[in-house]
Design an enzyme around this catalytic site. Sequence first.
Site, mmCIF file in Angstrom:
data_model
loop_
_atom_site.group_PDB
_atom_site.id
_atom_site.type_symbol
_atom_site.label_atom_id
_atom_site.label_comp_id
_atom_site.label_asym_id
_atom_site.label_seq_id
_atom_site.Cartn_x
_atom_site.Cartn_y
_atom_site.Cartn_z
ATOM 1 N N THR A 234 0.701 -1.064 -0.236
ATOM 2 C CA THR A 234 0.104 0.485 -0.003
ATOM 3 C C THR A 234 1.119 1.615 -0.398
ATOM 4 O OG1 THR A 234 -0.162 -0.001 2.378
ATOM 5 C CG2 THR A 234 -1.675 -1.018 0.963
ATOM 6 N N ASP A 235 -0.023 2.013 -0.573
ATOM 7 C CA ASP A 235 1.055 3.921 0.196
ATOM 8 C C ASP A 235 0.792 3.747 1.129
ATOM 9 O OD1 ASP A 235 2.655 5.924 -0.447
ATOM 10 O OD2 ASP A 235 0.412 6.781 -2.258
ATOM 11 N N TRP A 236 2.262 4.573 2.307
ATOM 12 C CA TRP A 236 2.133 4.943 2.896
ATOM 13 C C TRP A 236 0.560 5.524 3.299
ATOM 14 C CZ3 TRP A 236 5.520 1.997 0.963
ATOM 15 C CH2 TRP A 236 6.708 1.623 1.621
#
Length: 814
Positions: A234-236
Amino acid sequence: MKEKKTEMPESCIGRLGLLEKAALLSGGGAWKSRALPRRGLPALFFSDGPHGLRKQEGVGDHLGLNASLPATCFPTAATVANSWDTALAEEVGEALGSEARSQGVDILLGPGLNIKRSPLCGRNFEYFSEDPYLSGKLAAAYVRGIQRGGALACVKHYAVNSQEFRRMILNAEVDERALREIYLTGFEIAVKEGKPGALMTSYNQVNGLQSNENPQLMLEILRKEWGYDGMVVTDWGGSDDHIRGIQCRTTIEMPDPGLHAAREVMHAVERGELSEAEIDACLSDYFRTLRRVAVQAKKAKPVDPLRQHALARRAARESAVLLKNDGILPLTGEETVALIGDFARVPRYQGAGSSLVNSRRVETLRGQLTQRLGQKLLGTVSGYARHGNDTKRQEARRLRKALRLARRADCVIFCGGLDEMAETEGLDRKTLALPTAQRRALRALAAVNPNIVLVLSAGSVVDLAPAATARAILHGYLGGEAGAGAMAELLYGDANPSGKLAESYPLALSDTPAYPYRKLRGNCAEYRESIYVGYRYYDKAKVPLRYPFGFGLSYTRFAYEDLRLSEAGVRFRLRNTGSRAGAEIAELYICAAESETFRPEKELKGFAKVFLKAGEEREVFIPFDDKSFRVFDSVANRFLEESGRYRILIGASAADIRLNGELVRAGEKLGRPDEKKRLPHYFSGAAQQIGRAEFERLLGRKLERHPIAGELLRGDALHELRRSRGLLARLLYRQLRRALNRSAARREPDLNLIFAYHMPFRAFSKFGSGKISPGMTEGLLMMLNGHLFGGFRKFVIESIKNRRENRRNEKALR
C-alpha cells in the site's frame, strides 16, 4: 535469471503460526517490512527514489523529509520523458538501482507513471506523460534498469491517481474504457515488459472502492489478466480495510500499523471472514520477493559518483526541449551576456516532497557560464524574488539592477520557472501562470534588450504567453543536479537539442479537457472527459495549442521519405538535411478511420529516436505490437481489434504529420448501432460539455451522492474538523489552518503538515507503530464530535488494552 532458494523457502509457510503469518502482512517501520528473527526472516528495506535515492539516516518519517544520505539527483521522470529514449531511461534506472543496492536498499519506490490528466497536478514532475503508451514504455525501461542495477523496482501509484488535493479520501469515477485504455495501459506495459518486483497501490478509491481493496484492479486485471506475481504494498497509510486488502492479495500494509493489524487478521480468521489460504497466497508473493532480493543483492557494484553525475548531465541534455528559436541559438561565445534570474544562482532542479534528494553535487548556470565565458559574462543578478515575496520597493530595486545589466549586454539569458511551493507532493497548482514578478521582469527586459533567451525550469506545463518577447525558449524541465551544465552545452551548441514534449501545452487552463470537472462533488472526482486526455482531446475538439504533444525544435532539419507499410510495422527513410549532427524523434500515430465507437483522431503507438550526422540518411522501422490497433470493448469486457481501415501516420509531433498511409485490418465488429445517439458529445469530441446524464450512460450506472454525515467519521480527513460541532475539533482546526497559512506565506511547503491536513482519521493507526489502535481512534472521534468524557474514557480503555495485547504479541513473536 533463475531464482535461487533463500534460507526460508515457501514450504516453510506451513510451519509459521497464525500470529507470525499475520504479522508479516504489515510493515515494521517507516521504511521496512517486519522481520522475524526467530525464523531467520530479514526485513525488506524500502526507499523513495523515482529520480534519486532517499535512504534516510536516523529516524525515518512517512514523507521522507528527514535527513537522507547523499545521492545522485537525476532529472525527474517528466524530464526524461521528453527524451523519448528508452535506452537512456534504462541507463538512468540502472544507476538508480546500483546506488540503492550500494546503500542496502532492497526495493526502490519508483517509477511513478500516473497519467497527467490535468497540468495542475502538483506531482506531475514525477510522472512521465499524458500518453499511456509513452509512459508505459519508459516505465518498463526504468524497471529493467533498476533491477539490473541490483534493487527491485516498485511501480506506482496503481491506479487513477491524477491529483494531490484530497488524494487520501478521493473517489475517482471513471468509465471502463478510459480506465483500461488511458489509466491502466501504462501499468500493463510496465508490468508485462518490465516485470517489476513490487507495485504500490494509490491512496484514492476507484469507482467507489479503495484501489488497494478493489477486486477488479487487484485480482481480475493485475493478477489474472496481466499475470503479475510480485509483491503489492500500500502507499504509506493508504489502506482502509486490511482484511479486504489481503483478500485482494495485497502483500504488505505500510508503513507500520503495529501488531493490532495482526490481531485484526487473526480475528477475521476466527470469524470465518478470511481464510488461511488467502493469507498464504499473500505470503507466497512475499517469500518470492525475498528470494528475488537475495538474487539482486549479488549484483551490488561500487558506485562511482563522477560517472553517475556524468549520466545525470547526459540525461538532462538529451531531455531538454527547444520550444522557440528565431536563430539566436546556439550562441557563439563571443557575445557579452547578462545572466538574470534567481534560478541561475540557486537552480530549481528537482521537485519537493518524498522524492527530494540530498544531492551530491549541484551545478549552477552562473558557475558554468563563468567558466565558459570569463569576462564576457557581465554579471548575474536575481531580477525577481524567487518566491514572489518582495515588497514593491524591493521588487523595483531588483528590477533596476537587472535592467542596468541588460542594457550593457549583447544577450540576456533569463532563468525562470516555477518555485518549490508550486510543484510539490500533497498540493495541486491553482494556475499555469509564471510568477508575477517574472512576468514583469520579462516585459521590462524586452524593452531594453530584445535579445532574450529564456531558460525555463518547471516540472509541468506553464503559460508561456509572457515569454512571447523572448527570441528563444530552452525548457530544461527539472534537470537534476547536472542540469545547469547540460543547459550551457545546449545554449552554446556543444550539443544539439533533441527533446520533445511528452505533454501538450494549451493556450489557457480553461482549454484543458478536465477543466469543467475540476471541482469535487463531495469526495468524487468525475472523469467525464473519458478517453479525451491531452492531445486526444485537443485533436478531436480542434482546440488550438501553444505547443503540441511531441513538439521540439533542433539546430538542424530532418526529412521524412518513402513510407512503406506491412503487417509487421512501418518503414521509412529519415534524412538529416541540415548542417549539424542531431537526433530526431519520429512518432507513429494510428487512426481508426471507420470505428463504430468514439475514438480520438489519432493515438501514439510507437516512436524511434534516431541520431544522424549532417547529410546522413537511415531507414527506420517502427513495429506494430499488441497495443497498436486495439480498443477496449466494455460490453465484452476485453480488448479487441476492430475491423476496418486504419490511417498510419508518421510525424515530427502530433500536429506535424510528415507521412501517411492506410491499412485494412481484419478484426471484429463492435455492434454499437445506437451509441452515437446515446453519447453525442463523446462522438464529437466535445469533452468539456458532458452532462451528468450522458456520463451516467457511459458509466452504465447512476452516480451516487453520499450526503455529508452530521458527525466526523473515520474516513473523513482532518480538514473536516472545521464542520464539527465539537469545541475541541474547531480549536484544533484553527491551529492547523494557522500553521498552514504561515507555511504558505513563507513559500516553504511544510509537507508533513499538508499531509496531515488531508489525512483521514482512519490513517492514524497506520502510522502509529502500534501505539494507536482503531479503537483509540474511535475514542478520539467521539471527543472531536463533542462527546468529551465518553470519548476520553473509551480512548483510555482502548489504550490500556492495546498496550497489553501488544506486549503479549511481541513476547509471542520473540
